[in-house]
Design a protein around this motif. Structure first.
Motif, mmCIF file in Angstrom:
data_model
loop_
_atom_site.group_PDB
_atom_site.id
_atom_site.type_symbol
_atom_site.label_atom_id
_atom_site.label_comp_id
_atom_site.label_asym_id
_atom_site.label_seq_id
_atom_site.Cartn_x
_atom_site.Cartn_y
_atom_site.Cartn_z
ATOM 1 N N GLU A 33 -5.202 3.286 -10.204
ATOM 2 C CA GLU A 33 -5.374 1.864 -10.478
ATOM 3 C C GLU A 33 -4.020 1.168 -10.620
ATOM 4 O O GLU A 33 -3.940 -0.043 -10.743
ATOM 5 C CB GLU A 33 -6.195 1.662 -11.759
ATOM 6 C CG GLU A 33 -7.637 2.184 -11.639
ATOM 7 C CD GLU A 33 -8.414 1.969 -12.921
ATOM 8 O OE1 GLU A 33 -7.824 1.432 -13.883
ATOM 9 O OE2 GLU A 33 -9.600 2.326 -12.961
ATOM 10 N N SER A 34 -2.934 1.936 -10.601
ATOM 11 C CA SER A 34 -1.592 1.366 -10.764
ATOM 12 C C SER A 34 -1.226 0.474 -9.590
ATOM 13 O O SER A 34 -1.641 0.705 -8.460
ATOM 14 C CB SER A 34 -0.571 2.494 -10.892
ATOM 15 O OG SER A 34 0.745 1.987 -10.809
ATOM 16 N N ALA A 35 -0.433 -0.551 -9.866
ATOM 17 C CA ALA A 35 0.032 -1.460 -8.813
ATOM 18 C C ALA A 35 1.240 -0.891 -8.077
ATOM 19 O O ALA A 35 1.703 -1.463 -7.098
ATOM 20 C CB ALA A 35 0.377 -2.816 -9.414
ATOM 21 N N GLU A 36 1.761 0.241 -8.544
ATOM 22 C CA GLU A 36 2.917 0.847 -7.894
ATOM 23 C C GLU A 36 2.482 1.707 -6.718
ATOM 24 O O GLU A 36 1.565 2.513 -6.832
ATOM 25 C CB GLU A 36 3.698 1.706 -8.903
ATOM 26 C CG GLU A 36 4.355 0.904 -10.008
ATOM 27 C CD GLU A 36 5.213 1.773 -10.913
ATOM 28 O OE1 GLU A 36 5.391 2.970 -10.564
ATOM 29 O OE2 GLU A 36 5.685 1.267 -11.926
ATOM 30 N N PHE A 37 3.165 1.505 -5.592
ATOM 31 C CA PHE A 37 2.820 2.235 -4.382
ATOM 32 C C PHE A 37 3.983 3.118 -3.947
ATOM 33 O O PHE A 37 5.142 2.783 -4.172
ATOM 34 C CB PHE A 37 2.449 1.261 -3.266
ATOM 35 C CG PHE A 37 1.228 0.437 -3.555
ATOM 36 C CD1 PHE A 37 -0.037 0.995 -3.430
ATOM 37 C CD2 PHE A 37 1.347 -0.883 -3.963
ATOM 38 C CE1 PHE A 37 -1.167 0.239 -3.703
ATOM 39 C CE2 PHE A 37 0.221 -1.643 -4.245
ATOM 40 C CZ PHE A 37 -1.046 -1.072 -4.115
ATOM 41 N N ARG A 38 3.640 4.219 -3.304
ATOM 42 C CA ARG A 38 4.665 5.126 -2.796
ATOM 43 C C ARG A 38 5.093 4.696 -1.395
ATOM 44 O O ARG A 38 4.263 4.312 -0.564
ATOM 45 C CB ARG A 38 4.137 6.563 -2.760
ATOM 46 C CG ARG A 38 3.916 7.153 -4.141
ATOM 47 C CD ARG A 38 3.336 8.557 -4.066
ATOM 48 N NE ARG A 38 4.242 9.507 -3.417
ATOM 49 C CZ ARG A 38 3.990 10.811 -3.326
ATOM 50 N NH1 ARG A 38 2.875 11.312 -3.854
ATOM 51 N NH2 ARG A 38 4.848 11.617 -2.729
ATOM 52 N N PHE A 39 6.397 4.772 -1.135
ATOM 53 C CA PHE A 39 6.929 4.503 0.197
ATOM 54 C C PHE A 39 7.826 5.682 0.562
ATOM 55 O O PHE A 39 8.951 5.787 0.087
ATOM 56 C CB PHE A 39 7.716 3.189 0.226
ATOM 57 C CG PHE A 39 8.138 2.776 1.614
ATOM 58 C CD1 PHE A 39 7.236 2.158 2.463
ATOM 59 C CD2 PHE A 39 9.430 3.009 2.061
ATOM 60 C CE1 PHE A 39 7.609 1.771 3.747
ATOM 61 C CE2 PHE A 39 9.822 2.635 3.337
ATOM 62 C CZ PHE A 39 8.911 2.015 4.185
ATOM 63 N N GLU A 40 7.275 6.596 1.366
ATOM 64 C CA GLU A 40 7.972 7.835 1.692
ATOM 65 C C GLU A 40 8.568 7.741 3.097
ATOM 66 O O GLU A 40 7.884 7.358 4.047
ATOM 67 C CB GLU A 40 7.014 9.029 1.624
ATOM 68 C CG GLU A 40 6.350 9.222 0.264
ATOM 69 C CD GLU A 40 7.343 9.652 -0.811
ATOM 70 O OE1 GLU A 40 8.422 10.148 -0.456
ATOM 71 O OE2 GLU A 40 7.017 9.508 -2.014
ATOM 72 N N ALA A 69 0.863 -1.183 0.000
ATOM 73 C CA ALA A 69 0.000 0.000 0.000
ATOM 74 C C ALA A 69 0.895 1.228 0.000
ATOM 75 O O ALA A 69 2.112 1.123 0.177
ATOM 76 C CB ALA A 69 -0.914 0.005 1.230
ATOM 77 N N ASP A 70 0.303 2.398 -0.220
ATOM 78 C CA ASP A 70 1.057 3.639 -0.039
ATOM 79 C C ASP A 70 1.367 3.797 1.443
ATOM 80 O O ASP A 70 0.490 3.604 2.292
ATOM 81 C CB ASP A 70 0.234 4.832 -0.527
ATOM 82 C CG ASP A 70 0.044 4.822 -2.039
ATOM 83 O OD1 ASP A 70 1.062 4.775 -2.757
ATOM 84 O OD2 ASP A 70 -1.111 4.852 -2.500
ATOM 85 N N LYS A 71 2.623 4.174 1.751
ATOM 86 C CA LYS A 71 3.036 4.283 3.150
ATOM 87 C C LYS A 71 3.892 5.526 3.349
ATOM 88 O O LYS A 71 4.691 5.892 2.481
ATOM 89 C CB LYS A 71 3.832 3.044 3.571
ATOM 90 C CG LYS A 71 3.058 1.733 3.457
ATOM 91 C CD LYS A 71 3.953 0.532 3.759
ATOM 92 C CE LYS A 71 3.202 -0.782 3.582
ATOM 93 N NZ LYS A 71 4.070 -1.957 3.808
#
Length: 342
Positions: free
Chosen positions: A319-326, A159-161
Motif C-alpha cells: 500500500e506504500s506510495a514508494e515504488f522501486r525503479f531497478e 509504478a514499480d519498474k
C-alpha cells in the motif's frame, strides 16, 4: 458430450457422509481420523475428483494467475524475459496469462481490460511503441491491481519498474567506435515514442559530444520500426550520402543485420570501410559473417526481477506510495563487425 466434473457433494453421497466431512478430509483437517481420510482420498482419486479452482479463487480472493502483456511474444528478447518471469512465478504456484499487443495501444488496453475481468492477481507490462497515454495503467492501478512495468519506461507514470540502462550501453558502444578511430559515426534509431530509443540516442549523442565529435543531422536516421527491413532502408539513405559514414550504431540487432545485408550488397567492406554495432546481442548475431558487435542485455534477469517485485507486492499487500525503479547494466560484446582498437 462433456462429462460433468465430480464435486464434493458427489463424494459425500457415495460415502453417505456430509459434504463438510469430505471438505475437512481433503484439507487434511486434524478433526478427521486418518482411517476416514484415507477412505475419502482413495475415493477422490478413483472418481478423478479435482478442486474447483474458480471456487477456490473466490474463497481465497486470489486466482493465482498473473497477466503479462508484451509487444510481441515470438522475438528472442521478450521470449527470454517471459522465461525469466515463468521461472520465478512457477515455484510460487502462479500461472501466467500471456498476450501480445503487436505494438498497438488499443490492443494493449483491450487485453488489460479482459485480464482484469477474469481477475488476474497482478500485471507485468512492457508497453507498446504507441503507448504515450497511461490512463489505462492508472485505471488498473486504481482498481487495486499490482502492476510492474518492465523494459520500456513510462515517463510520468508512477509504478514499480525494471529497465536496462540503455543510455550506458549506447555510450559504451559509440565511445568504443571512437577509440577504434572511426570519424563519421551514424545512428539508426527507433521510434521516438520508445524510452529505449530515446535513451540509446542520448547515449550516442553524449559520447560524440564528450569526445568533441560534431553532431551531424544527416548521420541520424529514424527507422519506421525495429525490423531488418527498416535497417535496409535506413542504411541505404546513409550509403547515398556524398560522404558515407565509417561506422553505424544501430538501435537493435535486427536493424543492424538489415544494414549489414545492404552494405555487403553494395560491395562495401565490414569493418574495413564501415564498422557496425547492434544492441540486444541476440543469439544469431555471433553466427553472421562478419559476426556482429553488439550490446548484451540481461534480459532473463529483467523478467526474473520484474516477477519477484510483483510477487513481493502480492505477498505483502503493498500500500506504500514508494515504488522501486531497478536499472540493470548492459555490456558491450566486441566481434568482427567493428575495427580493433589501435
Amino acid at each position: 458430450m462433456r462429462k460433468e466434473q465430480v464435486t464434493i457433494t458427489d463424494l459425500a453421497r457415495e460415502l453417505n457422509v456430509s459434504p463438510s466431512t469430505i471438505s475437512r478430509a481433503l484439507n487434511n483437517s486434524p478433526f478427521i481420523s486418518e482411517e476416514r481420510k484415507k477412505v475419502i482420498l482413495d475415493l477422490a482419486k478413483k472418481m478423478n475428483y479435482s478442486p474447483n479452482q474458480l471456487a477456490l479463487s473466490l474463497l481465497n480472493k486470489r486466482t493465482k494467475i498473473l497477466g503479462v502483456v508484451v509487444p510481441e511474444i515470438t522475438s528472442y528478447y521478450f521470449s527470454t524475459a517471459i522465461n525469466g518471469i515463468q521461472d520465478k512465478v512457477g515455484s510460487s504456484g502462479y500461472k501466467l496469462m500471456i498476450s501480445q499487443s503487436n505494438e498497438s495501444f488499443e490492443e494493449e488496453i483491450r487485453l488489460m481490460e479482459a485480464m482484469a475481468l477474469v481477475r488476474v492477481d497482478g500485471f507485468l507490462i512492457s508497453p507498446s511503441s504507441n503507448t504515450v497515454n497511461f490512463d489505462h495503467f492508472e485505471k488498473i492501478k486504481g482498481s487495486g491491481f499490482p502492476l510492474v512495468i518492465f523494459d520500456r519506461d513510462c515517463l510520468g507514470f508512477e509504478a514499480d519498474k525494471v529497465v536496462v540502462d540503455d543510455y550506458s550501453g549506447a555510450f559504451q558502444a559509440v565511445e568504443y567506435l571512437i577509440q577504434t578511430g572511426c570519424k563519421r559515426i551514424a545512428h539508426i534509431t527507433g521510434s521516438a515514442n520508445l524510452s529505449t530509443a530515446r535513451h540509446r540516442k542520448n547515449g550516442y549523442l553524449d559520447a560524440l559530444i564528450k569526445n568533441n565529435y560534431p553532431v551531424l543531422d544527416e548521420l541520424i536516421v529514424i527507422g519506421d520500426d525495429s525490423s531488418s527491413e527498416s535497417g535496409v532502408a535506413c542504411m541505404q539513405k546513409l550509403l547515398d550520402l556524398d560522404q558515407m559514414p565509417d561506422a553505424v550504431f544501430c538501435y537493435n540487432d535486427a536493424i543492424a543485420i538489415g544494414a549489414m545485408s545492404i552494405i555487403r550488397e553494395k560491395g562495401v567492406q565490414i569493418p574495413e570501410q564501415i564498422s557496425l554495432v547492434g544492441f540486444d546481442d541476440e543469439p544469431y548475431s555471433s553466427y553472421f559473417k562478419p559476426s556482429l558487435t553488439s550490446v548484451w542485455q540481461p534480459i532473463y534477469d529483467l523478467g526474473l526481477l520484474s516477477a519477484k517485485i510483483l510477487l513481493d507486492n502480492l505477498d505483502f499487500d503493498k500500500e506504500s506510495a514508494e515504488f522501486r525503479f531497478e536499472v540493470l547494466k548492459p555490456e558491450l560484446v566486441i566481434r568482427e563487425s567493428s575495427r580493433k582498437i589501435s
